[in-house]
Design a protein around this motif. Structure first.
Motif, PDB file in Angstrom:
ATOM      1  N   LYS A 103       1.009  -1.274  -0.757  1.00  0.00           N
ATOM      2  CA  LYS A 103      -0.676   0.732  -0.302  1.00  0.00           C
ATOM      3  C   LYS A 103       0.775   0.995  -0.191  1.00  0.00           C
ATOM      4  CE  LYS A 103      -3.580   2.107   2.592  1.00  0.00           C
ATOM      5  NZ  LYS A 103      -4.295   2.309   4.140  1.00  0.00           N
ATOM      6  N   ARG A 113      -5.740  10.071  -7.093  1.00  0.00           N
ATOM      7  CA  ARG A 113      -5.578   9.938  -6.034  1.00  0.00           C
ATOM      8  C   ARG A 113      -4.658   9.785  -5.063  1.00  0.00           C
ATOM      9  NH1 ARG A 113      -6.547   3.860  -8.953  1.00  0.00           N
ATOM     10  NH2 ARG A 113      -5.877   2.945  -7.005  1.00  0.00           N
ATOM     11  N   PHE A 116      -2.429   3.441  -3.290  1.00  0.00           N
ATOM     12  CA  PHE A 116      -2.615   2.266  -4.517  1.00  0.00           C
ATOM     13  C   PHE A 116      -2.196   1.296  -3.781  1.00  0.00           C
ATOM     14  CE2 PHE A 116      -2.001   6.270  -7.061  1.00  0.00           C
ATOM     15  CZ  PHE A 116      -2.205   6.202  -8.482  1.00  0.00           C
ATOM     16  N   GLY A 118      -1.545  -2.410  -4.337  1.00  0.00           N
ATOM     17  CA  GLY A 118      -1.181  -3.111  -5.636  1.00  0.00           C
ATOM     18  C   GLY A 118       0.426  -4.025  -5.816  1.00  0.00           C
ATOM     19  N   GLU A 132      -2.364  -2.820 -10.006  1.00  0.00           N
ATOM     20  CA  GLU A 132      -3.141  -2.836  -9.239  1.00  0.00           C
ATOM     21  C   GLU A 132      -4.081  -3.650  -9.599  1.00  0.00           C
ATOM     22  OE1 GLU A 132      -5.398   0.839  -7.506  1.00  0.00           O
ATOM     23  OE2 GLU A 132      -5.415   0.535  -9.786  1.00  0.00           O
ATOM     24  N   SER A 135      -7.478  -2.787 -10.471  1.00  0.00           N
ATOM     25  CA  SER A 135      -8.082  -2.167 -11.722  1.00  0.00           C
ATOM     26  C   SER A 135      -7.344  -3.222 -13.013  1.00  0.00           C
ATOM     27  CB  SER A 135      -7.664  -0.626 -11.674  1.00  0.00           C
ATOM     28  OG  SER A 135      -6.263  -0.665 -11.963  1.00  0.00           O
ATOM     29  N   PHE A 139       0.638   1.381 -12.316  1.00  0.00           N
ATOM     30  CA  PHE A 139       1.244   2.820 -12.846  1.00  0.00           C
ATOM     31  C   PHE A 139       2.329   2.930 -12.332  1.00  0.00           C
ATOM     32  CE2 PHE A 139      -3.709   2.010 -11.135  1.00  0.00           C
ATOM     33  CZ  PHE A 139      -4.759   3.103 -11.694  1.00  0.00           C
ATOM     34  N   ILE A 141       5.010   5.069  -9.838  1.00  0.00           N
ATOM     35  CA  ILE A 141       4.415   6.207  -9.126  1.00  0.00           C
ATOM     36  C   ILE A 141       6.102   6.822  -8.293  1.00  0.00           C
ATOM     37  CG2 ILE A 141       4.292   6.454  -5.755  1.00  0.00           C
ATOM     38  CD1 ILE A 141       2.549   3.875  -6.558  1.00  0.00           C
TER      39      ILE A 141
END
Length: 155
Positions: A103, A113, A116, A118, A132, A135, A139, A141
């Motif tokens: 997390k 957001r 996240f 994943g 993730e 979905s 992503f 980050i």
């Protein structure tokens, strides 16, 4: 309590941890002036920390505490592991826990957001790629936007 005393504990803990094939994760000293809790969290570079590892570390460091001048009346020594929901503290951890569920709480929004959850797919000096589960998207980050990160229990 002086920083000098804390530094002594850190130095001795690192020395003992290394001799046992472990790493020092964190030290916290809490409680009232007269009775402190000295919490030493140890880690293993390749596996989960067992109760036996904590006991062994504790048996190694207790005689040292008994031999030094402690700046408070009494203390409780607590030796533990970072836990299954351990904090992730930077690139080394992101790489170490590749493919694990984590997390991430961010200081800036990505796709509107700041949280996240994943699996960590990859990480480098600038970013962590998180897949993730819900979905089914990846992503990117930016590392400099990660305020807090920790492992999650993957069911």
């Amino acid at each position: 309590m002086s920083e000098d005393f804390r530094d002594k504990i850190i130095k001795k803990s690192e020395e003992i941890a290394k001799s046992l094939g472990l790493e020092l994760f964190e030290i916290n000293i809490t409680g009232p002036k007269r009775k402190k809790n000295i919490e030493i969290t140890i880690d293993h570079p390749k596996e989960s920390v067992s109760i036996e590892m904590c006991e062994k570390f504790s048996r190694e460091i207790e005689p040292w505490f008994d031999s030094i001048d402690i700046p408070f009346k009494s203390y409780n020594l607590i030796v533990s592991s970072p836990g299954i929901d351990r904090a992730l503290r930077g690139l080394k951890d992101y790489k170490r826990f590749k493919n694990r569920l984590a997390k991430f709480i961010l200081s800036e929004r990505i796709e509107n957001r700041t949280v996240f959850i994943g699996h960590i797919k990859d990480a480098d000096e600038e970013r962590v790629i998180v897949h993730e589960r819900d979905s089914k998207k990846d992503f990117e980050i930016p590392i400099n936007t990660i305020k807090k990160a920790n492992l999650e229990i993957d069911l």
